[in-house]
Motif scaffolding. Sequence first.
Motif, mmCIF file in Angstrom:
data_model
loop_
_atom_site.group_PDB
_atom_site.id
_atom_site.type_symbol
_atom_site.label_atom_id
_atom_site.label_comp_id
_atom_site.label_asym_id
_atom_site.label_seq_id
_atom_site.Cartn_x
_atom_site.Cartn_y
_atom_site.Cartn_z
ATOM 1 N N TYR A 278 0.665 11.523 11.771
ATOM 2 C CA TYR A 278 0.482 10.839 10.494
ATOM 3 C C TYR A 278 -0.879 11.184 9.938
ATOM 4 C CZ TYR A 278 -1.974 7.614 13.630
ATOM 5 O OH TYR A 278 -2.810 7.078 14.580
ATOM 6 N N SER A 279 -1.070 10.864 8.665
ATOM 7 C CA SER A 279 -2.347 11.147 8.020
ATOM 8 C C SER A 279 -3.293 9.954 8.113
ATOM 9 C CB SER A 279 -2.137 11.535 6.562
ATOM 10 O OG SER A 279 -3.374 11.796 5.924
ATOM 11 N N GLY A 280 -2.800 8.753 7.759
ATOM 12 C CA GLY A 280 -3.673 7.585 7.752
ATOM 13 C C GLY A 280 -3.036 6.378 8.399
ATOM 14 N N LEU A 281 -3.861 5.490 8.930
ATOM 15 C CA LEU A 281 -3.390 4.255 9.550
ATOM 16 C C LEU A 281 -3.130 3.193 8.495
ATOM 17 C CD1 LEU A 281 -5.852 4.051 12.577
ATOM 18 C CD2 LEU A 281 -3.378 4.379 12.729
ATOM 19 N N LYS A 282 -2.080 2.401 8.708
ATOM 20 C CA LYS A 282 -1.752 1.311 7.802
ATOM 21 C C LYS A 282 -1.632 0.016 8.600
ATOM 22 C CE LYS A 282 -1.395 4.102 4.282
ATOM 23 N NZ LYS A 282 -2.156 5.188 4.897
ATOM 24 N N ASP A 283 -1.934 -1.103 7.930
ATOM 25 C CA ASP A 283 -1.839 -2.412 8.570
ATOM 26 C C ASP A 283 -0.388 -2.778 8.848
ATOM 27 O OD1 ASP A 283 -4.539 -2.610 8.388
ATOM 28 O OD2 ASP A 283 -4.544 -3.953 6.658
ATOM 29 N N ARG A 284 -0.197 -3.680 9.801
ATOM 30 C CA ARG A 284 1.150 -4.105 10.141
ATOM 31 C C ARG A 284 1.737 -5.055 9.100
ATOM 32 N NH1 ARG A 284 3.265 -7.813 15.285
ATOM 33 N NH2 ARG A 284 5.302 -8.243 14.357
ATOM 34 N N TYR A 285 1.060 -6.164 8.831
ATOM 35 C CA TYR A 285 1.656 -7.207 7.989
ATOM 36 C C TYR A 285 1.512 -6.820 6.527
ATOM 37 C CZ TYR A 285 3.566 -11.873 7.254
ATOM 38 O OH TYR A 285 4.378 -12.926 6.926
ATOM 39 N N ALA A 286 2.353 -5.874 6.096
ATOM 40 C CA ALA A 286 2.281 -5.323 4.752
ATOM 41 C C ALA A 286 3.572 -4.576 4.455
ATOM 42 C CB ALA A 286 1.090 -4.368 4.638
ATOM 43 N N VAL A 287 3.723 -4.185 3.193
ATOM 44 C CA VAL A 287 4.755 -3.223 2.815
ATOM 45 C C VAL A 287 4.020 -1.916 2.576
ATOM 46 C CG1 VAL A 287 6.521 -2.601 1.135
ATOM 47 C CG2 VAL A 287 6.194 -5.005 1.757
ATOM 48 N N VAL B 130 0.843 -1.185 0.000
ATOM 49 C CA VAL B 130 0.000 0.000 0.000
ATOM 50 C C VAL B 130 0.879 1.235 0.000
ATOM 51 C CG1 VAL B 130 -0.260 -0.171 2.524
ATOM 52 C CG2 VAL B 130 -1.805 1.289 1.221
ATOM 53 N N GLU B 131 0.604 2.141 -0.927
ATOM 54 C CA GLU B 131 1.373 3.368 -1.068
ATOM 55 C C GLU B 131 0.446 4.562 -0.843
ATOM 56 O OE1 GLU B 131 4.148 2.937 -4.665
ATOM 57 O OE2 GLU B 131 2.640 1.367 -4.949
ATOM 58 N N GLU B 132 0.700 5.301 0.219
ATOM 59 C CA GLU B 132 -0.117 6.463 0.535
ATOM 60 C C GLU B 132 0.179 7.594 -0.451
ATOM 61 O OE1 GLU B 132 -1.155 7.693 4.789
ATOM 62 O OE2 GLU B 132 0.407 9.149 4.239
ATOM 63 N N VAL B 133 -0.891 8.150 -1.027
ATOM 64 C CA VAL B 133 -0.758 9.263 -1.976
ATOM 65 C C VAL B 133 -1.187 10.539 -1.255
ATOM 66 C CG1 VAL B 133 -1.528 10.214 -4.174
ATOM 67 C CG2 VAL B 133 -1.216 7.732 -3.921
ATOM 68 N N LEU B 134 -0.221 11.419 -1.017
ATOM 69 C CA LEU B 134 -0.491 12.616 -0.228
ATOM 70 C C LEU B 134 -1.418 13.578 -0.961
ATOM 71 C CD1 LEU B 134 0.221 13.769 2.524
ATOM 72 C CD2 LEU B 134 2.224 14.878 1.493
ATOM 73 N N GLU C 191 -15.008 14.447 0.812
ATOM 74 C CA GLU C 191 -15.844 14.358 2.003
ATOM 75 C C GLU C 191 -17.065 15.266 1.886
ATOM 76 O OE1 GLU C 191 -13.037 15.365 5.043
ATOM 77 O OE2 GLU C 191 -12.323 13.297 5.243
ATOM 78 N N SER C 192 -17.286 15.799 0.681
ATOM 79 C CA SER C 192 -18.408 16.711 0.454
ATOM 80 C C SER C 192 -19.669 15.940 0.074
ATOM 81 C CB SER C 192 -18.067 17.699 -0.663
ATOM 82 O OG SER C 192 -16.913 18.448 -0.345
ATOM 83 N N PHE C 193 -20.811 16.489 0.468
ATOM 84 C CA PHE C 193 -22.073 15.885 0.064
ATOM 85 C C PHE C 193 -23.079 16.987 -0.215
ATOM 86 C CE2 PHE C 193 -22.775 16.588 4.542
ATOM 87 C CZ PHE C 193 -24.139 16.831 4.674
ATOM 88 N N LYS D 137 3.006 23.902 7.849
ATOM 89 C CA LYS D 137 1.998 23.355 8.756
ATOM 90 C C LYS D 137 2.222 21.859 8.948
ATOM 91 C CE LYS D 137 -1.595 26.699 7.512
ATOM 92 N NZ LYS D 137 -2.990 26.868 7.000
ATOM 93 N N LYS D 138 1.817 21.376 10.117
ATOM 94 C CA LYS D 138 1.961 19.945 10.382
ATOM 95 C C LYS D 138 0.939 19.156 9.579
ATOM 96 C CE LYS D 138 -1.072 19.392 14.446
ATOM 97 N NZ LYS D 138 -1.124 18.997 15.868
ATOM 98 N N LEU D 139 1.211 17.882 9.423
ATOM 99 C CA LEU D 139 0.321 16.983 8.716
ATOM 100 C C LEU D 139 -0.936 16.757 9.554
ATOM 101 C CD1 LEU D 139 0.224 15.215 6.138
ATOM 102 C CD2 LEU D 139 1.231 13.371 7.479
ATOM 103 N N ARG D 140 -2.071 16.745 8.913
ATOM 104 C CA ARG D 140 -3.336 16.525 9.603
ATOM 105 C C ARG D 140 -3.867 15.125 9.309
ATOM 106 N NH1 ARG D 140 -4.021 20.504 13.436
ATOM 107 N NH2 ARG D 140 -3.425 22.530 12.555
ATOM 108 N N ARG D 141 -4.589 14.578 10.272
ATOM 109 C CA ARG D 141 -5.229 13.279 10.057
ATOM 110 C C ARG D 141 -6.157 13.369 8.845
ATOM 111 N NH1 ARG D 141 -5.912 9.325 14.045
ATOM 112 N NH2 ARG D 141 -4.020 9.203 15.306
ATOM 113 N N GLY D 142 -6.055 12.379 7.972
ATOM 114 C CA GLY D 142 -6.925 12.358 6.807
ATOM 115 C C GLY D 142 -6.546 13.348 5.727
ATOM 116 N N ALA D 143 -5.319 13.881 5.768
ATOM 117 C CA ALA D 143 -4.909 14.873 4.776
ATOM 118 C C ALA D 143 -4.570 14.246 3.430
ATOM 119 C CB ALA D 143 -3.704 15.658 5.294
#
Length: 355
Positions: free
Chosen positions: A83-92, A37-41, A243-245, A127-133
């Motif tokens: 950090y922005s998002g949580l990642k699983d342990r058993y992964a790259v 999994v590769e996080e895309v900022l 996140e808009s509706f 600015k610092k990184l925000r959760r879900g950024a």
Amino acid sequence: MSVELDLFPHIERLAYAVGEAPNVSAQLKMVPEDFIVEEVLGFSPSGEGEHLYIHVKAIDYNTEFLLSHIAKGLGVSKKSVVYSGLKDRYAVASQWFSVHLPGNAHIDLSPIENENVTVLEAARNLKKLRRGAHRGNQFTIRLKNMVCDAEQKVVINDRITLIQKEGFPNYFGPQRFGRNENNIASAMRSVESGKSPKKRFQRSITFSALRSLLFNISLSERISDGTWKDALEGDVFALSGTESFFVPNNSDDEEKTSVATRLASGDIAVAGVLYGDGELPQAGIAAKKLLATFAPYSSIMEFLVSQRVAMSVRPYSVLPKDLSYEWESSDVLKLSFFLPKGVFATSLLRELVVC
């Protein structure tokens, strides 16, 4: 409370988009490299400021453990690392962190690196990184030891093609609920007592488990009656990948036609609710159906309101981007796709195989 707990574990009871569970099993994550999994900022750090953004690739580290590792390596408190998002342990997994490091001095990042952790890049930001950024995640997944004949492979291929065109149910995956859904059982103890955990992290787990449970149940109900991608009177709609509706004007025939066209294209999706304090965004038939579905869980609803957890929405369906697949051998299927943040890859896999 016992009536509600008798429904758990709930994941295996959720409806499938295709109407029936897959009849092919597979092994997932035999080695960490099977789940990349590769996080895309979605944006670039400015290059200046007192917050150092660090892009890290880690093997067999979950996000919280990696955060502690970074803090220790740089000699700062864990509160200085976000950090922005949580990642699983058993992964790259590659993901971004930011560390509060005032000043412009060169920072030696070598203490972070080891045989399982690599720094890919680093840059300062104001600015610092925000959760879900982050914008989303790119996945490369290998399903192994698949025992299936030619006919079953055709079924799997057809399901992938259907997901490419129409998307898949945006269920919260089993990771949200912990091993054996223990997060739900723990959260229900808070519901029973009327008190949330004192620690912020545990409160977050409690609220997330309860709201995710209700969302999954409501989505399953809409799938069962065939309306998870079709608009009911009073529905709200989420914009794809955001996140808009919005709430359409149901009296405007032109807008109704536009909504139907955008739903068919995947530009928007029918949205469910992450229940909490506030006014229900749905109205009319959609609201009545939602409240009827939630009725057996009134104690959970009352608890979330009492804790002032804000009401929000989440799309019922997700259209993955650039979904491709390859049978690398007779029993190994490789999948590659991009998902918006907050969407679980395991919910896509659930439509294809049992793993």
